[in-house]
Design a protein around this motif. Structure first.
Motif, PDB file in Angstrom:
ATOM      1  N   CYS A 130       0.836  -1.199   0.000  1.00  0.00           N
ATOM      2  CA  CYS A 130       0.000   0.000   0.000  1.00  0.00           C
ATOM      3  C   CYS A 130       0.876   1.256   0.000  1.00  0.00           C
ATOM      4  N   GLY A 133       0.025   4.381   0.173  1.00  0.00           N
ATOM      5  CA  GLY A 133      -0.421   5.362   1.158  1.00  0.00           C
ATOM      6  C   GLY A 133       0.228   5.103   2.503  1.00  0.00           C
ATOM      7  N   CYS A 137      -6.372   2.914  -6.675  1.00  0.00           N
ATOM      8  CA  CYS A 137      -5.799   3.846  -5.702  1.00  0.00           C
ATOM      9  C   CYS A 137      -4.983   4.932  -6.397  1.00  0.00           C
ATOM     10  N   ASP A 184      -2.753   6.766  -4.970  1.00  0.00           N
ATOM     11  CA  ASP A 184      -1.383   6.741  -4.448  1.00  0.00           C
ATOM     12  C   ASP A 184      -0.474   5.821  -5.258  1.00  0.00           C
ATOM     13  N   LYS A 185      -1.069   4.945  -6.062  1.00  0.00           N
ATOM     14  CA  LYS A 185      -0.252   4.108  -6.935  1.00  0.00           C
ATOM     15  C   LYS A 185       0.506   4.946  -7.963  1.00  0.00           C
ATOM     16  N   THR A 213      -6.949   5.190 -12.675  1.00  0.00           N
ATOM     17  CA  THR A 213      -7.924   4.610 -11.751  1.00  0.00           C
ATOM     18  C   THR A 213      -9.247   4.393 -12.482  1.00  0.00           C
ATOM     19  N   SER A 215      -7.884  -7.234  -0.937  1.00  0.00           N
ATOM     20  CA  SER A 215      -6.630  -6.494  -0.769  1.00  0.00           C
ATOM     21  C   SER A 215      -5.407  -7.354  -1.057  1.00  0.00           C
ATOM     22  N   CYS A 231      -6.685   2.508   3.097  1.00  0.00           N
ATOM     23  CA  CYS A 231      -8.111   2.757   2.868  1.00  0.00           C
ATOM     24  C   CYS A 231      -8.978   1.883   3.776  1.00  0.00           C
ATOM     25  N   CYS A 258      -8.245  -2.320  -0.342  1.00  0.00           N
ATOM     26  CA  CYS A 258      -8.103  -1.861  -1.732  1.00  0.00           C
ATOM     27  C   CYS A 258      -9.424  -1.861  -2.492  1.00  0.00           C
ATOM     28  N   GLY A 302     -10.643   1.572  -2.606  1.00  0.00           N
ATOM     29  CA  GLY A 302      -9.597   2.540  -2.895  1.00  0.00           C
ATOM     30  C   GLY A 302     -10.133   3.887  -3.338  1.00  0.00           C
ATOM     31  N   GLY A 303      -9.304   4.927  -3.194  1.00  0.00           N
ATOM     32  CA  GLY A 303      -9.730   6.285  -3.510  1.00  0.00           C
ATOM     33  C   GLY A 303     -10.069   6.507  -4.967  1.00  0.00           C
ATOM     34  N   GLN A 356     -11.788   4.324  -6.804  1.00  0.00           N
ATOM     35  CA  GLN A 356     -12.981   3.559  -7.158  1.00  0.00           C
ATOM     36  C   GLN A 356     -14.202   4.468  -7.272  1.00  0.00           C
TER      37      GLN A 356
END
Length: 329
Positions: free
Chosen positions: A39, A41, A94, A96-97, A121, A164, A246, A250, A253-254, A256
């Motif tokens: 992760c 993040g 995500c 952050d990826k 994303t 995840s 999150c 996952c 994830g942000g 999604q």
């Protein structure tokens, strides 16, 4: 020509390398916890504010970055093209990826290019489809690339349980085989207990009556902070912790699709989780022949310097920036 590959086999690669990472970290502290490294993040938070946790983080690259290494180092040679002539787009849940892909640690030195060139994303892809006015149902279906996919002969996806990555489960299953003589996965029973909330679970093997190998899943920063305090105060009883920034992991994830209201959020996460696991045949990394083919054909084995250099990484404590208010003139 574009090709599509699935990341689940790299979850398997990551799981296998977490096992090796766990063995190496025994030299740090006999009561160590190994912290999951997938992760970004969590990694960013640890590097910037919790530097003392870095020695405990697994050195295994994330599935995204293992895929990047695989494509630029291995697939390129299979296709007789240079790694820097491949543009690798990764689709992740995500944002952050994107930060992870931009790390200087993940530059392919042989071809002087990034392992992952762009991360998109789901919500960005949906927006692109809308802007280009693409009617997906009217498009002709294409054959699935056979080079590196986790789809069986019947057209079913296969992979680990869990939205995840299933890291906690696989490490426990490996321990059951090695220390409790469980030769078949059907013999292994994994137990879970809610600690403070559904995003903080204790996990252990039913055959491990003394809970020598007590693991945990900690999702969301509230639970991450609890884990960090445990480690700092030398009160962490968990041997391995699957950490995700999150809440719900996952699958939530942000990047999604977002729920229309807070009241619908839990139902949406459940719906996505159900769809994600629909028609998926559960298999484990130690049963995935493709993973072993890669180890033998590409890396010349599992425990050598080449594997360590290509599938592992390191983390760096980030010094806080000095604000102008703190500068003495």
């Amino acid at each position: 020509k574009s090709k599509i590959s699935n990341n689940d086999d790299n979850n398997n690669n990551n799981n296998n390398n977490i096992i090796k990472s766990r063995k190496n970290k025994r030299n740090i502290d006999k009561n160590f916890p190994v912290l999951c490294s997938v992760c970004p993040g969590w990694i960013c938070y640890a590097e910037k504010t919790q530097g003392f946790t870095l020695p405990y983080i697994s050195s295994a690259k994330s599935p995204q970055q293992i895929m990047g290494t695989l494509i630029k180092n291995y697939f390129s040679k299979k296709m007789n093209i240079s790694g820097n002539d491949i543009y690798h787009v990764s689709i992740m849940p995500c944002f952050d990826k994107k930060l992870e892909a931009s790390r200087e640690d993940f530059v392919n030195e042989e071809f002087d290019c990034r392992e992952v060139d762009t991360v998109l994303t789901p919500i960005e892809i949906i927006e692109m489809i809308k802007q280009l006015d693409i009617d997906l149902p009217s498009l002709e279906e294409s054959e699935i690339d056979s080079l590196y996919t986790n789809i069986d002969e019947d057209g079913n996806f296969y992979g680990m349980n869990g939205g995840s990555g299933g890291y906690c489960e696989f490490v426990l299953r490996s321990i059951a085989k090695k220390y409790f003589n469980k030769s078949d996965h059907s013999e292994i029973v994994i137990k879970e207990k809610k600690r403070r909330n559904l995003d903080f679970m204790e996990v252990w093997l039913e055959c491990d009556e003394n809970k020598e190998f007590l693991f945990a899943k900690a999702y969301g920063f509230r639970n991450i902070q609890t884990i960090v305090r445990m480690i700092k105060n030398n009160k962490c009883k968990y041997k391995f912790i699957e950490i995700m920034a999150c809440p719900s992991g996952c699958i939530n994830g942000g990047g999604q699709i977002k729920a229309k209201s807070n009241s619908e959020a839990k139902q949406l996460v459940k719906k996505v989780n159900d769809i994600y696991h629909q028609d998926v045949v559960v298999t484990y990394p130690d049963k995935n022949n493709l993973v072993y083919e890669l180890y033998n054909d590409w890396l010349n084995g599992q425990n050598n310097d080449l594997t360590k250099s290509l599938l592992h990484t390191s983390y760096h404590e980030v010094e806080p920036l000095q604000s102008q208010l703190s500068i003495q003139w």
